[in-house]
Design a protein around this motif. Structure first.
Motif, short mmCIF file in Angstrom:
data_model
loop_
_atom_site.label_atom_id
_atom_site.label_comp_id
_atom_site.label_asym_id
_atom_site.label_seq_id
_atom_site.Cartn_x
_atom_site.Cartn_y
_atom_site.Cartn_z
N ARG A 1 0.08 -2.64 -14.87
CA ARG A 1 1.16 -3.48 -15.42
C ARG A 1 0.84 -3.96 -16.84
N HIS B 1 0.86 -8.66 -19.65
CA HIS B 1 1.20 -8.03 -18.38
C HIS B 1 2.71 -8.00 -18.23
N LYS C 1 6.39 -7.17 -15.98
CA LYS C 1 6.95 -7.28 -14.62
C LYS C 1 7.36 -5.89 -14.15
N SER C 2 7.51 -5.74 -12.83
CA SER C 2 7.80 -4.39 -12.31
C SER C 2 9.11 -3.82 -12.88
N HIS C 3 10.11 -4.70 -13.12
CA HIS C 3 11.38 -4.16 -13.62
C HIS C 3 11.28 -3.69 -15.08
N GLU C 4 10.15 -4.01 -15.76
CA GLU C 4 10.00 -3.60 -17.17
C GLU C 4 9.33 -2.23 -17.32
#
Ligand code: PEP
Ligand code: MG
Length: 611
Positions: free
Chosen positions: A126, A59, A61-64
């Protein structure tokens, strides 16, 4: 005894699961599959294993998210570039026509459905991009795998191949990594081979292919024919019974694989391999010579085609035109039917490539044992007797009209005939004709050019149509016998049932009598009649058809040189006498005996024999 060259394959002669390499030592094993590409090869084998790239699921992270999506875009570019390199390699080799398959893969890599689904899994679920690609491909392949039709099921391998290409690009793995480097003539055994994997072997001394999956329309078979390398496909469980390095014989005429052959088997295969090589050279030299019997009766040789790239290949094999273009291929692997413009471009390309030779485009034959994908078909108890082919087309006039308009627009680029599959009543033909006239009007209203006369013909492949052939000969511009389905429906034998394949004989007297009725009707009305079922591609049944009065035979391109050669060795009067005698028989065995006794000796090197 001659065997049908295509259609459902015979069951393996020995159940492979019962034997492993170790408990078979010293005993040859004969396996049956489908004749994919003609020729005989003898060599040690190499096993090309499943080529799955390993990857980690995680999973993110949102910044990825953006970085992962950028990696996806980059992988698409690199996968495309690697396909381009393979495609060029093939272009330099013998299989130029087949680069269209590779180009189709390159296009699939950029498919929006794939990109959207990957983006969804990355953004919403994600998932890292490898995982997202894997989920996407599994979903698509799973939907195709659920189809009952072998052709559609095979398309799942195309999707899986594209996914694998993406995974390799994401992992930075070399494309050739999965293929061994070979230093001596070798036969490649694989569960499945993609066209690109097959193409990558052009530079290797591969003398034959065997795959566990696949049919006569699988890309491996098409590619092998283009490369003129013998191949047998659809050989169940061959990987579990062959040991790497073991000598094997493959016979791409009989659809046979011998693992661990005896010295006598080897000597026989070597003699046949040499004979075939000499014979193939001679046939190639003669390929553009007109097909005639020994006493000068001309028979027109046409080709059956499923892929656009095959059209060129067919002409190269000496086809005088396309007798059957199965357009349903266009509807595979997609959720929306192809639009008019897309179809127009493709039909135009095929017509232009073949012009001025005739091209018979068959309107889509979807349903039954055929592909589904773009249509929501009902769950039917007997799909072969259900909403299939022309019935489906008439139930979806919007989709059907789109196809008819595309064909009409393409008509100015060559010599077009339009053929309707699975017609079972005159009413269906009348309904199709109404829609066809509507398509003509719509094209005229748009001010677009079209041919003045586009013959609209029917396939005769349902017994009711054969029985009513006299009326169809009056109403349709031409007729073409689809013996694959005619045998299926006359004998009530599912054409996809391997266990019953030996009973589904085109020599069955009931089938011959139906054909004789159709020939009589066509002759009486002076209507063009051809045969486009597999019966026309096997020398003995093909000669019987000529004896019954047929003069247009449409078959897979690879079979043309042999059928032509068979014709050259016989006189028409001889064939007519055989046909008369065959029609008096009351069993398939009786017909087969009559035909084989009369012609077998003359064609001994062209026909398959049970061993
Ligand atoms: C046939 O049925 O003989 C035929 C040529 O059509 P298809 O194999 O596509 O059903
Ligand atoms: Mg058919």
């Amino acid at each position: 005894m001659s065997k049908p060259r295509s259609g459902a394959p015979p069951a393996p002669s020995v159940p492979p699961a019962a034997t492993t390499p170790s408990d078979r030592v010293g005993r040859p094993l004969v396996l049956r599959g489908i004749a994919g590409s003609p020729g005989v090869a003898i060599a040690p084998c190499v096993i090309v294993g499943p080529q799955r790239s390993a990857f980690t699921r995680r999973h993110i992270k949102s910044h990825e998210v953006d970085d992962e999506l950028a990696r996806f875009a980059d992988a698409v570019d690199r996968a495309r570039e690697s396909l381009r390199v393979v495609s060029e390699r093939v272009r330099e080799g013998k299989a130029g026509a087949e680069t269209a398959i590779l180009d189709a893969y390159a296009a699939m890599l950029g498919d929006e459905t794939i990109a959207d689904s990957v983006e969804r899994h990355v953004r919403i679920d994600r998932q890292n991009v490898e995982w997202a690609v894997s989920r996407t491909i599994e979903d698509m392949a799973g939907r195709l795998a659920d189809a009952s039709d072998p052709y559609l099921m095979e398309r799942q391998h195309d999707v899986t191949f594209v996914g694998e290409r993406l995974q390799r690009a994401l992992a930075g793995t070399s494309d050739d990594a999965a293929l061994p480097h070979l230093d001596r003539p070798t036969i490649v055994l694989a569960h499945d081979l993609s066209p690109a994997d097959t193409a990558a072997m052009v530079k290797e001394p591969v003398v034959g292919f065997v795959t566990e999956v696949g049919t006569r329309t699988s890309h491996t078979a098409i590619m092998a024919r283009a490369l003129e390398i013998p191949a047998v496909v659809g050989v169940d469980d061959v990987l579990s019974v062959a040991a790497p390095g073991e000598t094997i014989i493959i016979d791409g005429f009989r659809g046979e694989v011998v693992i661990g052959p005896t010295p006598a088997m080897l000597a026989d295969a070597e003699a046949r391999a040499l004979r075939h090589a000499a014979f193939a050279r001679q046939l190639r030299g003669d390929k553009h010579r007109q097909a005639k019997t020994a006493d000068g009766t001309v028979v027109h040789m046409l080709a059956n085609v499923e892929l656009p790239a095959e059209a060129l290949l067919a002409i190269d094999h000496g086809a005088e035109g396309i007798g059957l273009y199965r357009t349903e291929f266009l509807y595979v692997d997609r959720t929306d039917p192809p639009n008019e413009e897309e179809q127009f471009q493709l039909y135009r390309a095929v017509l232009e490539a073949c012009a001025p030779r005739p091209v018979t485009l068959r309107t889509f034959d979807i349903g039954g044992d055929k592909f589904v994908s773009t249509f929501q078909l009902p769950d039917e108890m007997n799909p072969a007797l259900g909403l299939r082919a022309v019935r489906l087309a008439l139930s979806r006039p919007d989709v059907f009209l789109e196809q008819l308009r595309a064909m009409v627009r393409a008509s100015v680029f060559g010599t077009l005939r339009i053929m309707i599959p699975m017609v079972s009543s005159l009413r269906e033909l009348a309904e199709v004709r109404e829609l066809f006239h509507q398509a003509l009007r719509e094209i005229d209203d748009r001010g677009l050019p079209r041919a003045d006369d586009i013959p609209l013909g029917v396939m005769i492949e349902v017994p009711s149509a054969a029985i009513m052939a006299d009326a169809f000969a009056r109403e349709a511009a031409f007729m073409s016998l689809g013996t694959n389905d005619l045998v299926q429906y006359a004998l009530a034998i599912d054409r996809t049932n391997r266990a019953l394949a030996s009973l589904a004989s085109p020599f069955d007297p009931s089938v011959l009598r139906l054909i004789a009725m159709v020939v009589a009707a066509a002759t009486k009305r002076d209507r063009p009649l051809s045969v486009c079922g597999a019966m026309a591609s096997d020398p003995l049944p093909a000669l019987l058809l000529v004896g019954m009065g047929l003069r247009d035979l449409s078959m897979e391109a690879a079979a043309i040189p042999e059928v032509k050669e068979a014709l050259r060795r016989v006189k028409l009067a001889e064939l007519e006498a055989v046909a008369r005698a065959a029609l008096l028989e009351e069993s398939a065995e009786g017909v087969q005996r009559v035909v084989t006794d009369a012609l077998g000796a003359k064609l001994h090197d062209l026909i398959a024999h049970d061993s």
